[in-house]
Every structure is written in C-alpha cells, then in structure tokens.
Design a protein around this motif. Structure first.
Motif, PDB file in Angstrom:
ATOM      1  N   SER A  59      33.371  47.007  33.689  1.00 46.03           N
ATOM      2  CA  SER A  59      33.750  47.323  35.067  1.00 46.03           C
ATOM      3  C   SER A  59      35.132  47.977  35.103  1.00 46.03           C
ATOM      4  CB  SER A  59      33.763  46.043  35.911  1.00 46.03           C
ATOM      5  OG  SER A  59      34.253  46.327  37.212  1.00 46.03           O
ATOM      6  N   LYS A  60      35.286  48.997  35.969  1.00 46.69           N
ATOM      7  CA  LYS A  60      36.578  49.669  36.119  1.00 46.69           C
ATOM      8  C   LYS A  60      37.496  48.905  37.066  1.00 46.69           C
ATOM      9  CE  LYS A  60      34.669  54.258  35.165  1.00 46.69           C
ATOM     10  NZ  LYS A  60      34.484  55.640  35.674  1.00 46.69           N
ATOM     11  N   ASP A  61      36.936  48.033  37.885  1.00 50.57           N
ATOM     12  CA  ASP A  61      37.726  47.233  38.828  1.00 50.57           C
ATOM     13  C   ASP A  61      38.180  45.944  38.165  1.00 50.57           C
ATOM     14  OD1 ASP A  61      37.287  49.131  40.838  1.00 50.57           O
ATOM     15  OD2 ASP A  61      35.331  48.214  41.320  1.00 50.57           O
ATOM     16  N   PHE A  62      38.963  45.179  38.881  1.00 47.27           N
ATOM     17  CA  PHE A  62      39.376  43.859  38.417  1.00 47.27           C
ATOM     18  C   PHE A  62      38.168  42.940  38.602  1.00 47.27           C
ATOM     19  CE2 PHE A  62      41.709  39.829  38.483  1.00 47.27           C
ATOM     20  CZ  PHE A  62      42.629  40.042  37.464  1.00 47.27           C
ATOM     21  N   CYS A  63      37.400  42.785  37.545  1.00 48.69           N
ATOM     22  CA  CYS A  63      36.078  42.149  37.648  1.00 48.69           C
ATOM     23  C   CYS A  63      36.177  40.635  37.799  1.00 48.69           C
ATOM     24  CB  CYS A  63      35.224  42.498  36.429  1.00 48.69           C
ATOM     25  SG  CYS A  63      35.921  41.852  34.898  1.00 48.69           S
ATOM     26  N   ILE A  64      35.019  40.023  38.018  1.00 53.72           N
ATOM     27  CA  ILE A  64      34.936  38.578  38.212  1.00 53.72           C
ATOM     28  C   ILE A  64      35.397  37.821  36.978  1.00 53.72           C
ATOM     29  CG2 ILE A  64      32.527  38.441  37.440  1.00 53.72           C
ATOM     30  CD1 ILE A  64      33.973  36.526  40.431  1.00 53.72           C
ATOM     31  N   HIS A  65      35.196  38.409  35.818  1.00 57.51           N
ATOM     32  CA  HIS A  65      35.558  37.748  34.563  1.00 57.51           C
ATOM     33  C   HIS A  65      37.074  37.763  34.357  1.00 57.51           C
ATOM     34  CE1 HIS A  65      31.596  39.881  34.077  1.00 57.51           C
ATOM     35  NE2 HIS A  65      31.231  38.588  34.078  1.00 57.51           N
ATOM     36  N   ALA A  66      37.709  38.902  34.705  1.00 64.10           N
ATOM     37  CA  ALA A  66      39.174  38.971  34.635  1.00 64.10           C
ATOM     38  C   ALA A  66      39.798  38.030  35.661  1.00 64.10           C
ATOM     39  CB  ALA A  66      39.641  40.405  34.856  1.00 64.10           C
ATOM     40  N   LEU A  67      39.156  37.957  36.824  1.00 64.52           N
ATOM     41  CA  LEU A  67      39.650  37.048  37.862  1.00 64.52           C
ATOM     42  C   LEU A  67      39.564  35.605  37.389  1.00 64.52           C
ATOM     43  CD1 LEU A  67      40.670  36.504  40.734  1.00 64.52           C
ATOM     44  CD2 LEU A  67      38.282  36.603  41.522  1.00 64.52           C
ATOM     45  N   ALA A  68      38.461  35.237  36.741  1.00 65.74           N
ATOM     46  CA  ALA A  68      38.295  33.869  36.235  1.00 65.74           C
ATOM     47  C   ALA A  68      39.385  33.550  35.222  1.00 65.74           C
ATOM     48  CB  ALA A  68      36.917  33.724  35.598  1.00 65.74           C
ATOM     49  N   MET A  69      39.710  34.517  34.363  1.00 62.77           N
ATOM     50  CA  MET A  69      40.761  34.300  33.372  1.00 62.77           C
ATOM     51  C   MET A  69      42.123  34.170  34.044  1.00 62.77           C
ATOM     52  SD  MET A  69      41.814  36.728  30.146  1.00 62.77           S
ATOM     53  CE  MET A  69      43.078  36.225  28.993  1.00 62.77           C
ATOM     54  N   GLY A  70      42.378  35.020  35.041  1.00 64.91           N
ATOM     55  CA  GLY A  70      43.649  34.967  35.747  1.00 64.91           C
ATOM     56  C   GLY A  70      43.847  33.630  36.457  1.00 64.91           C
ATOM     57  N   ILE A  71      42.797  33.123  37.119  1.00 61.54           N
ATOM     58  CA  ILE A  71      42.879  31.827  37.793  1.00 61.54           C
ATOM     59  C   ILE A  71      43.143  30.721  36.785  1.00 61.54           C
ATOM     60  CG2 ILE A  71      41.534  30.115  39.090  1.00 61.54           C
ATOM     61  CD1 ILE A  71      40.097  32.485  40.432  1.00 61.54           C
ATOM     62  N   PHE A  72      42.433  30.790  35.645  1.00 62.95           N
ATOM     63  CA  PHE A  72      42.638  29.794  34.586  1.00 62.95           C
ATOM     64  C   PHE A  72      44.094  29.794  34.131  1.00 62.95           C
ATOM     65  CE2 PHE A  72      42.925  28.816  30.043  1.00 62.95           C
ATOM     66  CZ  PHE A  72      42.324  27.562  29.993  1.00 62.95           C
ATOM     67  N   MET A  73      44.676  30.985  33.965  1.00 65.58           N
ATOM     68  CA  MET A  73      46.058  31.093  33.506  1.00 65.58           C
ATOM     69  C   MET A  73      47.035  30.585  34.552  1.00 65.58           C
ATOM     70  SD  MET A  73      45.881  34.841  31.644  1.00 65.58           S
ATOM     71  CE  MET A  73      47.611  34.855  31.174  1.00 65.58           C
ATOM     72  N   SER A  74      46.751  30.871  35.825  1.00 65.66           N
ATOM     73  CA  SER A  74      47.666  30.413  36.887  1.00 65.66           C
ATOM     74  C   SER A  74      47.649  28.900  37.019  1.00 65.66           C
ATOM     75  CB  SER A  74      47.298  31.072  38.226  1.00 65.66           C
ATOM     76  OG  SER A  74      46.018  30.616  38.664  1.00 65.66           O
ATOM     77  N   GLU A  75      46.483  28.316  36.814  1.00 67.21           N
ATOM     78  CA  GLU A  75      46.370  26.860  36.939  1.00 67.21           C
ATOM     79  C   GLU A  75      46.911  26.141  35.708  1.00 67.21           C
ATOM     80  OE1 GLU A  75      42.263  26.226  37.743  1.00 67.21           O
ATOM     81  OE2 GLU A  75      42.462  26.673  39.907  1.00 67.21           O
ATOM     82  N   ASN A  76      47.027  26.857  34.590  1.00 64.42           N
ATOM     83  CA  ASN A  76      47.539  26.258  33.355  1.00 64.42           C
ATOM     84  C   ASN A  76      48.911  26.811  32.984  1.00 64.42           C
ATOM     85  OD1 ASN A  76      45.227  24.553  31.954  1.00 64.42           O
ATOM     86  ND2 ASN A  76      44.267  26.333  32.918  1.00 64.42           N
TER      87      ASN A  76
END
Length: 549
Positions: free
Chosen positions: A67-84
């Motif tokens: 995906s060229k956009d900020f995909c659901i998988h990148a979002l999942a990783m970003g949320i994981f990083m913010s919470e940890n």
C-alpha cells in the motif's frame, strides 16, 4: 507526518480498533531508530518497518502489503510502539520467520479439538501414529529381546499390514520407522557395559529384521542397506573397546561358536563375526586369524572339511595374516569353483610358481567352458613371462588369441609354438574366421593381410581381394602385389564392382596404377568397366590421371 504520541487521534475509531486486533510479532530495533516487526492479519503476515526521530515523528515507513498509504499494518505497529514507549523492549535477535497458515490455525485450537482430530487421523494413518508414539511416547533406557522384537514387528506392520509385497516408497517408510524406533535400542546396546548381553540382543534384532525380509518381498535394496549400516555401526563400537583383553574374550567366544559348534548358525551371526574381523585393526585381525589358524590345524588332523564358500572366507583371513604357507594343504584346488581356485592359485604363486602353473593347468583341463579358462591363461602368462619360456608363452598367446586378435601375438605364436600340428590347426582356424569377417570388420581384413604379409604369401592375397577389401589395405601391399603378378593385380583391382573407400585412399591407388601401367593397359581395363557403386567413379579417376579423358 505522523507522531507516535498523537497517532490514534489521526485515524477513524473503526480503523484504530481494527489495527489493535492485529498481532505484532518479533518486534526489534534493527538499527538506531529503525524498527521492524511482523504484523499478522488472519492467515497473512506482513513485514513492516518504521523509522522515527528524536521527537517520535515517523520519518519513514514500509509494509510488505504494497500500500502507498499509511496502511493498517503500519498503524498497528505505530500503536504498539506508542503504547510501549517506542517499543524498546527486549527481543531476540536473529532471523525472523513468518508464521505459517497451519501454525495460525493451531494457535486457535484447544487441546481437546486437537486430540480428537489426531485420534481420527491415526485410525487411517498407522505409520503416522507410529511416528507420533516414537516422538512423544515414554522413552525407555533398557530393552529386552521381546521388546526389541515387538518394536520391529510394529514398525513393519504399521506399513505392511498383512501384505507380502511392498513398493519402494513403502519400504522407505518402514526404514524410516525402524530408524526412529531403534535409535534408543541402538544407544542402549552400544552403552551397555555387558557386551555379551549387547551382542545377544543385537543378533536378536538383526535376525528379527531378516525374518521379515524373508516373509515379505521388499522392493529395492534399501532394507539390506539399512541392516548393513546398523551392523557396521554396532561392530565399529565393539572394535573400539579400550580393554583389548575384554575384546579378545568377546571375539573368541563368538568365533568359537562358528569354528567349534556343531549346530547350524544363522546368516546374521555369520555376517556378524565376519564383519568383526574385517572392521578390526591389525592386532584384532591377527588375533582372530590366530584362532582360525589353530582350529584349521585341528581340522587337518581329524579330516574335517568345510564347504567351499566358507573355506574361501577363511582363506582370505589366513592369507592376509601370513598363515597360508603352513596351511595350504587344507585349501586344495576344487573342481568348478573358479572364484575360490583363483584365490588359492594367487597365494600359491607367492610361494611356488611351478606349483601354481600345475594348478592352473589342472583347472583348465577340468573346465568344460573355455570362457572360464581365460583368467587361468592370464596367470600362466605372468608365470611364463617371469620364467622366460617362449614355447609356453606361445601356448598361452594361442589360447588367448581370440581376446587380442593381435598380429604381434600371431607372429610370436608362429615363431615359438612347439607343436607344429597344433599351430597348423590354429592358423587355418584364424584365417577362416578372419576371411568370413571381411564384410563386417575392417580390422579383420587388416589382420588377415598382415598374416599373409608375414608369410610372404602375396599370391593368396591376390586371390582373396574382392569388393569387401578396403582400398587402404590394398594400398599397404600394392607394391608387393604388383611385383608378384602385374596382370593379376590389375585384374583384381578392376574386377571390384563396389568401392567403399575414402577419396584419399582412391587417389593413392589411382596414382600407383598410373605410375606402373601404360595408358593402353589402363584404357583396356577401365574404359568400359562402369559397374556397381563407386566403380564408375574410380575408373574415371584412373583414366583422367592417365590422360585418357
């Protein structure tokens, strides 16, 4: 640009909730401020990477989904990083593997579901059930003969059932099962300090497998190879015993069972003691050879004789350790036992060449098939070369002539054969054979003419020249044939109605003819002789060179 601390406020609640349901695996910092992980979505898994700066801003990201956009998988990783707190948690370094679809399914199964499925699966797949039991069943440290027999029986039965013939893939399954099943047994046998008991149980194991190989037709040699390798490993372990006295005791006990027992023995036991010798070092071999030597001396006194196959095995042991000279009377030449006889004669040659010669001739006289005599002729040839006896050597070359078909051998025979009548028969047989082979083999023509050339019999050469005589052979003897009878040679050449020869050979013969005969003779012989394949071509060539066309 997205910031980890404010990431969840920049997307819809629905997308945020969906991203949080995805699984994050093998999260790690691959290099400073560069993070990677696997994000699992149902049966699929994606490799996601992300780079952040000192302010937790996402400066770069990538995802395997394309995906060229900020995909659901990148979002999942970003949320994981913010919470940890940017995800800087301890993680195992090294190669990262994607989880398979099967593994994902198994993670969702409970133990009862898995047990139920396996039980149903094993009902139809007995070999898989056997593999399961071998991998997860209770491990034993000791095995009785009955338990070893049961293991072998079950491994074969799981694949073979009641069938009496198996395919190659089925044999492979059995060998794989036996290999797995017998691993702990083999370990027990090799580590057991009671070597007498280990040998007894190993022989039980080996004989049980052999029992099934006699009952069931196994395709290929895989089962035999399995047994040989198993036996080789076990015997190698025995022969590496550090206590040589203990080894000698064990070796003597088992070899005496063969040498002294009046009871029949199994093939497996015989293969075992024979391998015990052949795998041994020089000291071990010498010890066993000494046992055999002493026993043969007893047999010689009481007149006991072994059957030839066993005697041949013992002969190898006796000869290798230098005991043949004193025991050779126990190993006489035996009729129709060529393999054994050759081995005996080979040892006699080291002691007495005359005796070896006599033994060879004895075998040759008794053999009804001449093919079996060839190796004995070869031995006699070596003996006569050593002793320098031309007449005897001529006899051998005559006997072996059909192997070599050598002109040099023929000449040697002709000049050294002591029996004139035998040589006359031999000569007539050779020439008849070669003459009948002209059409098929150029080599036989060359040898035939070579023999006549040795005998200076050029008249005979002129008589036999025909369309099957290669031009190259005629060229070899053209001068001598011409001098023998000029007109007959010209007639022999012109009468050939076929010419299967090379352009180069024809040129040589045409040049020879034009150098020896005048134009009138050549015109009379070749001007109207256009018969058969190649004859026309050669005739024109001769006439052209003679200036007649």
């Amino acid at each position: 640009m997205y910031n980890l601390s404010d990431l969840q406020n920049q997307f819809s609640k629905q997308k945020i909730n969906k991203a949080k349901k995805l699984s994050i695996r093998e999260f790690e910092e691959s290099e400073k401020n560069r993070f990677v992980c696997f994000v699992d979505e149902e049966a699929a898994s994606y490799d996601v990477g992300m780079t952040i700066d000192a302010k937790a801003e996402i400066t770069e990201y990538s995802c395997e989904c394309g995906s060229k956009d900020f995909c659901i998988h990148a979002l999942a990783m970003g949320i994981f990083m913010s919470e940890n707190k940017t995800g800087k948690t301890a993680s195992r370094r090294g190669p990262r593997k994607k989880i398979s679809e099967t593994e994902l399914v198994m993670e969702d199964l409970n133990s009862e579901e898995l047990k139920s499925w396996l039980l149903e699966f094993f009902k139809k797949n007995k070999d898989a059930e056997m593999q399961f039991m071998l991998s997860f069943g209770q491990k034993k440290k000791e095995f009785s003969e009955a338990e070893i027999s049961e293991l072998i029986k079950n491994a074969i039965a799981f694949v073979a059932g009641k069938r009496k013939s198996l395919t190659a893939p089925e044999v492979k399954k059995i060998v794989d099962l036996l290999t797995k099943a017998l691993e702990p047994v083999e370990e027990y046998l090799m580590q057991n300090p009671n070597k007498r008991e280990s040998i007894k149980r190993f022989l039980c194991l080996s004989e049980q497998i052999s029992l099934y190989t006699r009952k069931i037709l196994f395709a290929g040699t895989r089962m035999d190879t399995f047994q040989k390798k198993l036996r080789a490993r076990f015997i190698a372990n025995l022969n590496h015993m550090k206590d040589f006295d203990l080894w000698k005791e064990m070796a003597a006990e088992n070899w005496y069972l063969f040498l002294r027992s009046k009871e029949a023995m199994t093939f497996d036991f015989y293969y075992f003691i024979r391998e015990l010798y052949h795998d041994g070092n020089s000291d071990q071999k010498m010890y066993i050879a000494g046992l055999v030597r002493d026993e043969i001396k007893v047999w010689m006194k009481i007149g006991f004789d072994l059957r030839t196959s066993l005697k041949q095995d013992l002969l190898e042991i006796i000869a290798e350790n230098g005991f043949f000279a004193e025991l050779q009377s126990y190993f006489p030449i035996e009729r129709y036992q060529n393999s054994y006889n050759l081995q005996v004669i080979s040892e006699i040659m080291k002691i007495d060449l005359k005796k070896a010669e006599k033994a060879c001739k004895m075998v040759i006289e008794s053999n009804v098939d001449e093919r079996f005599n060839l190796p004995y002729y070869e031995i006699l040839g070596k003996i006569y070369e050593t002793e320098g006896c031309p007449a005897d050597m001529a006899y051998i070359k005559r006997k072996r002539f059909w192997e070599t078909l050598s002109l040099d051998d023929y000449i040697f025979i002709a000049e050294n054969e002591a029996d004139a009548e035998e040589f006359k028969k031999f000569r007539n047989r050779v020439l008849a054979f070669l003459k009948n082979s002209f059409f098929n083999y150029k080599e036989t023509t060359e040898l035939y003419f070579g023999i006549l050339d040795y005998e200076k019999n050029y008249k005979k050469m002129l008589d036999v020249i025909d369309s099957n005589t290669p031009t190259s052979v005629i060229n070899l003897y053209a001068e001598k044939l011409y001098l023998t009878h000029k007109n007959k040679f010209l007639m022999a050449v012109r009468s050939r109605n076929e010419w299967n020869s090379t352009e180069e050979d024809e040129e040589v013969l045409a040049d020879f003819l034009t150098s020896k005969y005048d134009a009138g003779q050549l015109e009379d012989s070749f001007a109207k002789k256009y018969y058969g394949f190649g004859s026309d071509r050669f005739s024109k060539k001769v006439l052209r060179k003679a200036g007649l066309s």
